[in-house]
Scaffold this active site. Structure first.
Site, short mmCIF file in Angstrom:
data_model
loop_
_atom_site.label_atom_id
_atom_site.label_comp_id
_atom_site.label_asym_id
_atom_site.label_seq_id
_atom_site.Cartn_x
_atom_site.Cartn_y
_atom_site.Cartn_z
N CYS A 335 0.83 -1.20 0.00
CA CYS A 335 0.00 0.00 0.00
C CYS A 335 0.87 1.26 0.00
O CYS A 335 1.57 1.52 -0.98
CB CYS A 335 -0.98 -0.03 1.17
SG CYS A 335 -2.39 1.08 0.94
N HIS A 436 -3.82 -5.52 1.22
CA HIS A 436 -3.56 -5.89 2.61
C HIS A 436 -4.05 -7.32 2.84
O HIS A 436 -4.96 -7.80 2.16
CB HIS A 436 -4.30 -4.97 3.57
CG HIS A 436 -3.83 -3.55 3.54
ND1 HIS A 436 -2.66 -3.14 4.12
CD2 HIS A 436 -4.38 -2.44 2.98
CE1 HIS A 436 -2.50 -1.84 3.94
NE2 HIS A 436 -3.53 -1.39 3.25
#
Length: 505
Positions: A335, A436
């Site tokens: 991310c 994630h």
């Protein structure tokens, strides 16, 4: 029956942060659910950088997603209507009903809270209509005098819906009787009246030696100590926000992983599976001088990517990473950490901080522009070039472009169409992804650890491990706080709940 208007709701508050509220709520949820009582977790206001994506495509605190799992439920935005994600020392992004509504300074948010009370009461009411029990988690302490006005997280919420409260304190910290008595005495008379019991958490030793203190506390307050929860060694329940930097040392680790812990690092629960793996030594490091080499460096997510990138560069982590790569080490960015691997990060709309651009680490030929539209979705697919499945979730504001994306990491199925995610560099030394939770899948984890240098692996099923830990916690709590005691607090009788995990009959 209770006189409370919300008799099927119980609120768990704490004397301090990390007193054990999340743990107790998780335990109560699992105890009720496995006895066939439909139950849901709720937290009116959460402040955390660990978050999860719900089935509706909204964002809630990670702790409530774990508590939903304890209830055998998918996570829903109704379980955490207000989430604050700090992006500076005095401000945070405000997420309402799963969607970001903007950044606010602390004073601005404080004045906005009365409008939010209506929203949190509405969300609670929706859960209350669906489930036979709702277990609510407070935030911090109800005795923070400076936060009492406009409170929506603790007694302000309990008063608004009129529900009973239990208060948890951590005896392992010391001063447990001062914590409980002091908290109780700082409550108003109406707030004191709704406190139905105290819970002492993480006790070591012979509980009979504690009994004179328990009697004294009840005499002083008129409130019973409902139970003393023992200290459960090596218990792992995903943290709400605080990073557990305690290292395992079982002598079996063969792969060293280092995660640089910048100030606004987010979703560090991505790495719990690495910390729990019996052959992996996963270390969170703030001080680069403590770095002594690694097989794999992982850059985590960030709530202020340019700010955390600047911190990395100012503290010399960029030079450590470059040397690590020269020596043949592996590198993964997740991310915000993925965005840092590129050449530039642009924030023209002041999404996370001041407007401007920052030169990134320059490891991958790509640039990222932060945008106001946050990507929130659960996805599944495969690792490119293989049939290895992947599931994960996206929580990011930003679009990445560049030559690096010509060699993607994952092929994903989203709403009937195929798209790619992430990057694997041509030298197969660096990977980056917006996803994630990717380490959680056993097959992909095995493949990645092998890529990082861990051969002859032991199989490790993290989802099964996590489920076993929730049951282990519930066993310990139910042994000292039987189901009948919980049902009494909720004013529920036997047979009130519907079938396990389902909604109210």
């Amino acid at each position: 029956m209770s006189h409370f208007q919300s008799p099927n709701t119980l609120m768990v508050q704490g004397t301090t942060s990390d007193a054990g509220k999340s743990i107790v709520v998780t335990a109560l949820c699992r105890i009720l659910a496995r006895h066939g009582i439909s139950v849901a977790p709720f937290k009116p206001q959460n402040m955390a950088l660990n978050s999860a994506v719900t089935t509706e495509g909204g964002e809630i605190g990670r702790a409530q997603a774990v508590q939903a799992e304890a209830c055998y439920l998918p996570a829903s935005v109704e379980m955490n209507p207000v989430l604050l994600k700090p992006n500076s020392d005095i401000g945070a992004q405000v997420i309402l009903n799963g969607k970001a509504i903007g950044n606010m300074k602390a004073t601005e948010y404080h004045n906005f809270k009365p409008q939010l009370l209506t929203e949190v009461v509405k969300s609670h009411g929706q859960l209350q209509q669906k489930y036979s029990a709702v277990i609510v988690e407070g935030a911090g302490s109800p005795a923070e005098i400076n936060l009492r006005e406009h409170d929506i997280a603790n007694m302000g919420f309990a008063e608004a819906i009129d529900c009973p409260v239990i208060i948890v304190a951590d005896i392992d910290r010391g001063g447990v009787f001062a914590h409980l008595l002091g908290t109780y005495e700082l409550l108003s008379d109406s707030e004191k009246a709704r406190v139905k019991g105290f819970v002492i958490n993480r006790f070591r030793g012979d509980v009979s030696l504690l009994e004179p203190g328990l009697d004294w506390l009840e005499e002083k307050t008129g409130v019973p100590v409902l139970c003393v929860i023992p200290y459960v060694t090596n218990l792992h329940i995903e943290a709400e926000d605080a990073v557990n930097q305690q290292q395992k040392s079982n002598g079996e680790q063969q792969l060293k992983v280092v995660v640089p812990l910048y100030p606004r690092a987010s979703n560090h629960t991505d790495f719990d599976v690495l910390r729990m793996h019996p052959q992996v030594d996963c270390e969170f490091l703030r001080d680069p001088q403590q770095f002594s080499g690694a097989d794999l460096i992982v850059l985590p997510g960030s709530k202020n990517v340019r700010g955390d990138l600047n911190w990395l560069q100012e503290n010399g982590w960029d030079k450590i990473i470059q040397r690590h790569l020269r020596f043949g080490g592996k590198l993964i960015g997740i991310c915000g950490g993925y965005q840092m691997l590129g050449e530039w990060i642009h924030d023209p709309e002041q999404i996370e901080s001041t407007a401007g651009s920052s030169a990134a680490l320059g490891i991958l030929p790509m640039e990222t522009t932060l945008t106001g539209d946050k990507m929130l979705r659960n996805v599944q697919g495969v690792l490119c070039g293989s049939d290895t499945p992947v599931t994960g979730y996206e929580i990011h504001a930003g679009i990445s472009n560049g030559e690096a994306l010509n060699n993607p990491l994952f092929e994903l199925q989203v709403e009937g169409s195929t798209h790619t995610d992430g990057v694997r560099d041509p030298g197969d030394q660096v990977m980056g992804t917006y996803l994630h939770g990717v380490f959680d899948q056993p097959e992909l984890l095995t493949e990645w650890l092998n890529w990082a240098g861990l051969n002859q692996q032991q199989s490790f099923d993290y989802p099964a491990f996590r489920e076993a830990q929730i049951n282990r916690l519930a066993d310990e709590v139910e042994a000292v706080m039987p189901l009948e005691s919980i049902l009494t607090l909720l004013s529920l009788g036997r047979g009130r709940g519907s079938e396990q995990g389902g909604e109210k009959a």
